[in-house]
Design a protein around this motif. Sequence first.
Motif, PDB file in Angstrom:
ATOM      1  N   ARG A   1       8.631  -4.071  -6.853  1.00 42.66           N
ATOM      2  CA  ARG A   1       8.164  -2.760  -7.314  1.00 42.66           C
ATOM      3  C   ARG A   1       8.884  -1.611  -6.620  1.00 42.66           C
ATOM      4  NH1 ARG A   1       2.637  -5.168  -6.456  1.00 42.66           N
ATOM      5  NH2 ARG A   1       2.125  -6.107  -8.453  1.00 42.66           N
ATOM      6  N   GLY A   2       9.729  -1.934  -5.677  1.00 40.05           N
ATOM      7  CA  GLY A   2      10.465  -0.889  -4.981  1.00 40.05           C
ATOM      8  C   GLY A   2       9.664  -0.204  -3.895  1.00 40.05           C
TER       9      GLY A   2
ATOM     10  N   ALA B   1       4.828  -9.210   0.002  1.00 40.64           N
ATOM     11  CA  ALA B   1       6.091  -8.552   0.329  1.00 40.64           C
ATOM     12  C   ALA B   1       7.086  -8.700  -0.816  1.00 40.64           C
ATOM     13  CB  ALA B   1       6.668  -9.133   1.613  1.00 40.64           C
ATOM     14  N   ARG B   2       7.122  -9.874  -1.456  1.00 43.63           N
ATOM     15  CA  ARG B   2       8.034 -10.072  -2.590  1.00 43.63           C
ATOM     16  C   ARG B   2       7.690  -9.121  -3.730  1.00 43.63           C
ATOM     17  NH1 ARG B   2       6.654 -15.550  -1.965  1.00 43.63           N
ATOM     18  NH2 ARG B   2       7.947 -16.377  -0.322  1.00 43.63           N
TER      19      ARG B   2
END
Length: 101
Positions: A63-64, A57-58
């Motif tokens: 990466r948007g 998730a991070r």
Amino acid sequence: MDIIAQLKAERDKAAQQVNALETAIRALTGLNSAPRLHGPRKMSAAARARISASQKARWARTRGQKVVSIAPKRHISAAGLAKIRKATRARWAKLRRQKAT
């Protein structure tokens, strides 16, 4: 006789230096080879999955990309919320009674 005393003093001085060097070597080798007291750490599969999902998730946020939560949201039931409210009212009423006396 004076020469013999000087030689003995030099011998004692050299022995002290050797002892100091041996102590330093033991201390340094002890730092590198410290025994593990508790063995390797063990982690459950669920914990590894949570850590993995969090890291993914991070990276997705970096990466948007859209982040999808894997853990379902937990909600309190109406009955549970009512119990909490009732207990809070009772706690405050008790405090007000104590303050009044």
